[in-house]
Scaffold this motif. Structure first.
Motif, PDB file in Angstrom:
ATOM      1  N   TRP A   2       0.837  -1.195   0.000  1.00 51.53           N
ATOM      2  CA  TRP A   2       0.000   0.000   0.000  1.00 51.53           C
ATOM      3  C   TRP A   2       0.880   1.258   0.000  1.00 51.53           C
ATOM      4  CZ3 TRP A   2       1.335   2.840   4.192  1.00 51.53           C
ATOM      5  CH2 TRP A   2       1.794   2.173   5.331  1.00 51.53           C
ATOM      6  N   LYS A   3       0.304   2.366  -0.463  1.00 46.75           N
ATOM      7  CA  LYS A   3       0.995   3.654  -0.459  1.00 46.75           C
ATOM      8  C   LYS A   3       0.018   4.738  -0.022  1.00 46.75           C
ATOM      9  CE  LYS A   3       4.284   2.677  -4.209  1.00 46.75           C
ATOM     10  NZ  LYS A   3       4.810   3.145  -5.530  1.00 46.75           N
ATOM     11  N   GLU A   4       0.534   5.731   0.694  1.00 42.76           N
ATOM     12  CA  GLU A   4      -0.318   6.852   1.088  1.00 42.76           C
ATOM     13  C   GLU A   4       0.516   8.118   1.209  1.00 42.76           C
ATOM     14  OE1 GLU A   4      -3.517   8.027   4.582  1.00 42.76           O
ATOM     15  OE2 GLU A   4      -3.403   5.995   3.768  1.00 42.76           O
ATOM     16  N   THR A   5      -0.046   9.228   0.741  1.00 38.80           N
ATOM     17  CA  THR A   5       0.599  10.531   0.872  1.00 38.80           C
ATOM     18  C   THR A   5       0.088  11.201   2.138  1.00 38.80           C
ATOM     19  OG1 THR A   5       0.837  10.781  -1.513  1.00 38.80           O
ATOM     20  CG2 THR A   5       0.935  12.789  -0.197  1.00 38.80           C
ATOM     21  N   THR A  51       8.460   2.248   4.369  1.00 35.25           N
ATOM     22  CA  THR A  51       9.323   3.274   3.780  1.00 35.25           C
ATOM     23  C   THR A  51       8.656   4.636   3.900  1.00 35.25           C
ATOM     24  OG1 THR A  51      10.244   1.696   2.194  1.00 35.25           O
ATOM     25  CG2 THR A  51      10.530   4.028   1.692  1.00 35.25           C
ATOM     26  N   VAL A  52       9.418   5.600   4.413  1.00 35.34           N
ATOM     27  CA  VAL A  52       8.937   6.982   4.520  1.00 35.34           C
ATOM     28  C   VAL A  52       9.864   7.853   3.684  1.00 35.34           C
ATOM     29  CG1 VAL A  52       8.444   8.911   6.058  1.00 35.34           C
ATOM     30  CG2 VAL A  52       8.051   6.562   6.839  1.00 35.34           C
ATOM     31  N   GLN A  53       9.302   8.503   2.670  1.00 33.61           N
ATOM     32  CA  GLN A  53      10.089   9.358   1.778  1.00 33.61           C
ATOM     33  C   GLN A  53       9.513  10.768   1.771  1.00 33.61           C
ATOM     34  OE1 GLN A  53       9.982   8.471  -2.457  1.00 33.61           O
ATOM     35  NE2 GLN A  53      12.082   9.193  -2.702  1.00 33.61           N
ATOM     36  N   ALA A  54      10.392  11.761   1.974  1.00 34.65           N
ATOM     37  CA  ALA A  54       9.965  13.151   1.916  1.00 34.65           C
ATOM     38  C   ALA A  54       9.779  13.570   0.465  1.00 34.65           C
ATOM     39  CB  ALA A  54      11.000  14.047   2.586  1.00 34.65           C
ATOM     40  N   THR A  55       8.632  14.180   0.160  1.00 33.30           N
ATOM     41  CA  THR A  55       8.372  14.689  -1.183  1.00 33.30           C
ATOM     42  C   THR A  55       8.119  16.193  -1.158  1.00 33.30           C
ATOM     43  OG1 THR A  55       6.023  14.122  -0.922  1.00 33.30           O
ATOM     44  CG2 THR A  55       7.434  12.503  -2.012  1.00 33.30           C
ATOM     45  N   GLY A  56       8.107  16.783   0.049  1.00 34.91           N
ATOM     46  CA  GLY A  56       7.832  18.207   0.186  1.00 34.91           C
ATOM     47  C   GLY A  56       9.032  18.977   0.708  1.00 34.91           C
ATOM     48  N   PHE A  63       4.832  13.629   2.627  1.00 32.26           N
ATOM     49  CA  PHE A  63       5.562  12.361   2.649  1.00 32.26           C
ATOM     50  C   PHE A  63       4.788  11.277   1.908  1.00 32.26           C
ATOM     51  CE2 PHE A  63       6.485  14.831   6.388  1.00 32.26           C
ATOM     52  CZ  PHE A  63       7.871  14.855   6.399  1.00 32.26           C
ATOM     53  N   LEU A  64       5.553  10.393   1.272  1.00 36.01           N
ATOM     54  CA  LEU A  64       4.979   9.187   0.696  1.00 36.01           C
ATOM     55  C   LEU A  64       5.348   8.030   1.620  1.00 36.01           C
ATOM     56  CD1 LEU A  64       3.511   7.763  -1.648  1.00 36.01           C
ATOM     57  CD2 LEU A  64       5.755   7.459  -2.730  1.00 36.01           C
ATOM     58  N   VAL A  65       4.344   7.400   2.181  1.00 36.25           N
ATOM     59  CA  VAL A  65       4.547   6.274   3.091  1.00 36.25           C
ATOM     60  C   VAL A  65       4.054   5.012   2.405  1.00 36.25           C
ATOM     61  CG1 VAL A  65       4.095   5.357   5.404  1.00 36.25           C
ATOM     62  CG2 VAL A  65       4.115   7.838   5.038  1.00 36.25           C
ATOM     63  N   SER A  66       4.885   3.964   2.406  1.00 41.31           N
ATOM     64  CA  SER A  66       4.498   2.727   1.722  1.00 41.31           C
ATOM     65  C   SER A  66       5.010   1.522   2.500  1.00 41.31           C
ATOM     66  CB  SER A  66       5.061   2.703   0.297  1.00 41.31           C
ATOM     67  OG  SER A  66       6.476   2.822   0.309  1.00 41.31           O
ATOM     68  N   GLY A  67       4.363   0.397   2.291  1.00 42.09           N
ATOM     69  CA  GLY A  67       4.819  -0.808   2.970  1.00 42.09           C
ATOM     70  C   GLY A  67       3.792  -1.912   2.952  1.00 42.09           C
ATOM     71  N   HIS A  68       4.069  -2.931   3.761  1.00 43.65           N
ATOM     72  CA  HIS A  68       3.163  -4.069   3.891  1.00 43.65           C
ATOM     73  C   HIS A  68       2.578  -4.058   5.307  1.00 43.65           C
ATOM     74  CE1 HIS A  68       4.436  -5.825   0.072  1.00 43.65           C
ATOM     75  NE2 HIS A  68       5.671  -5.469   0.403  1.00 43.65           N
ATOM     76  N   GLY A  69       1.664  -4.948   5.569  1.00 46.49           N
ATOM     77  CA  GLY A  69       1.038  -4.997   6.880  1.00 46.49           C
ATOM     78  C   GLY A  69      -0.238  -4.181   6.885  1.00 46.49           C
ATOM     79  N   GLU A  70      -0.893  -4.161   8.037  1.00 45.25           N
ATOM     80  CA  GLU A  70      -2.172  -3.465   8.174  1.00 45.25           C
ATOM     81  C   GLU A  70      -1.944  -1.954   8.062  1.00 45.25           C
ATOM     82  OE1 GLU A  70      -4.375  -1.693  10.693  1.00 45.25           O
ATOM     83  OE2 GLU A  70      -5.618  -1.889   8.909  1.00 45.25           O
ATOM     84  N   GLN A  71      -2.488  -1.349   7.013  1.00 35.87           N
ATOM     85  CA  GLN A  71      -2.156   0.037   6.676  1.00 35.87           C
ATOM     86  C   GLN A  71      -2.470   1.020   7.804  1.00 35.87           C
ATOM     87  OE1 GLN A  71      -3.713   1.313   2.901  1.00 35.87           O
ATOM     88  NE2 GLN A  71      -3.098   3.438   3.185  1.00 35.87           N
ATOM     89  N   LYS A  72      -3.636   0.931   8.380  1.00 36.82           N
ATOM     90  CA  LYS A  72      -4.040   1.882   9.414  1.00 36.82           C
ATOM     91  C   LYS A  72      -3.123   1.802  10.629  1.00 36.82           C
ATOM     92  CE  LYS A  72      -8.083   3.396  12.064  1.00 36.82           C
ATOM     93  NZ  LYS A  72      -9.517   3.125  12.379  1.00 36.82           N
ATOM     94  N   ALA A  73      -2.804   0.594  11.063  1.00 34.10           N
ATOM     95  CA  ALA A  73      -1.941   0.404  12.232  1.00 34.10           C
ATOM     96  C   ALA A  73      -0.518   0.883  11.955  1.00 34.10           C
ATOM     97  CB  ALA A  73      -1.933  -1.068  12.644  1.00 34.10           C
TER      98      ALA A  73
END
Length: 287
Positions: A2-5, A51-56, A63-73
């Motif tokens: 999953w990915k989230e900004t 993974t946490v990547q700064a985009t700003g 930030f763009l946050v991405s990874g595996h596992g339960e997204q909300k947690a």
């Protein structure tokens, strides 16, 4: 995957965060990509790399946050570690009128970032006691490489249950002193047995946590203060006995000798209720 900004309140200087994280050889930091890979664990204690990547920028942090596992947690954990729900502007405004205004202008927007897990923070603080920083990092690295686990090149701290099963000589072989071997293993045994419940710490006051931890052999006020600061993000801590802070104050104020406890108490009055940020920015000034 999953990915989230995620957008957060400015100012927020993630590049300063990455610089500080990169001091620890166990952290997977890429300064050019402006990212860090976090070794987190899910509720079943299974490893998850986020993974946490700064985009700003500092004034438009994103930030763009991405990874595996339960997204909300996992996002909740990332928020907790990087303090994204706490605006730094009131802190910056407060220190602009103090004797540390120059430091806070230079390091503007640098947050207090937490260690990735509370147990990991406690172990690191015990290992680092009374050691120079270079050897402390080396010893911690040996500890994690020997008893932790690696996934896709990312190192995860061992679980307390793993360390609880060790013999003191297992750590002595890594150049731990006998006493430090006992402190690390005995404390881990208390946690594994449920005698020390770290999960309840976020609900307790600083004084209650201090009272619980200083009863444990090998844990003194300096260690507890660092756990409160870097494990729990408590905002008003100033470790008077910390040599780094003493050196930074001596340098910043042009003192001939290191400051006394009384000097530090007098100087720090105007820094409340954000003493933890004063501590952090003073450390940054000499790193």
């Amino acid at each position: 995957m999953w990915k989230e900004t995620v957008s957060v309140s400015p100012p927020y200087h993630f590049d300063r965060v990455l610089e500080r994280l990169s001091l620890d050889p166990l952290h997977a930091v890429d300064l050019e990509k402006r990212e860090v890979k976090l070794p987190l664990r899910n509720e079943e204690k299974q490893p998850c790399i986020i993974t946490v990547q700064a985009t700003g920028t500092v004034d438009h942090p994103e930030f763009l946050v991405s990874g595996h596992g339960e997204q909300k947690a996992m996002l909740k954990e990332v928020n907790r570690i990087f303090r994204w729900e706490e605006s730094l502007q009131p802190v910056m405004d407060h220190f602009s009128k103090t004797s540390l205004s120059v430091l806070f202008k230079e390091h503007r927007g640098t947050p207090i970032v937490l260690d990735f897990q509370l147990y990991h923070c406690l172990m690191k603080c015990i290992i680092h006691q009374q050691l120079n920083l270079a050897f402390a990092y080396r010893l911690t690295e040996r500890f994690v490489h020997t008893f932790g686990e690696q996934q896709d090149g990312i190192w995860f701290y061992p679980l307390p249950e793993t360390i609880a099963k060790l013999d003191y000589n297992d750590l002595r072989e890594l150049q731990f002193s006998m006493r430090k071997s006992e402190y690390v293993i005995d404390t881990s045994r208390m946690i594994a047995a449920g005698e020390l419940n770290l999960d309840e710490f976020p609900l307790l006051s600083d004084e209650e946590i201090m009272g619980k931890l200083v009863k444990i052999r090998g844990i003194g006020p300096w260690t507890v203060q660092n756990v409160l600061l870097f494990g729990l993000g408590r905002p008003n801590l100033f470790p008077l006995a910390d040599i780094g802070i003493q050196r930074a104050i001596k340098h910043h104020f042009g003192l001939q000798t290191k400051p006394s406890k009384e000097d530090m108490l007098t100087l720090s009055k105007e820094w409340q209720p954000y003493l933890s940020y004063a501590s952090m920015y003073l450390w940054r000034s000499i790193e």
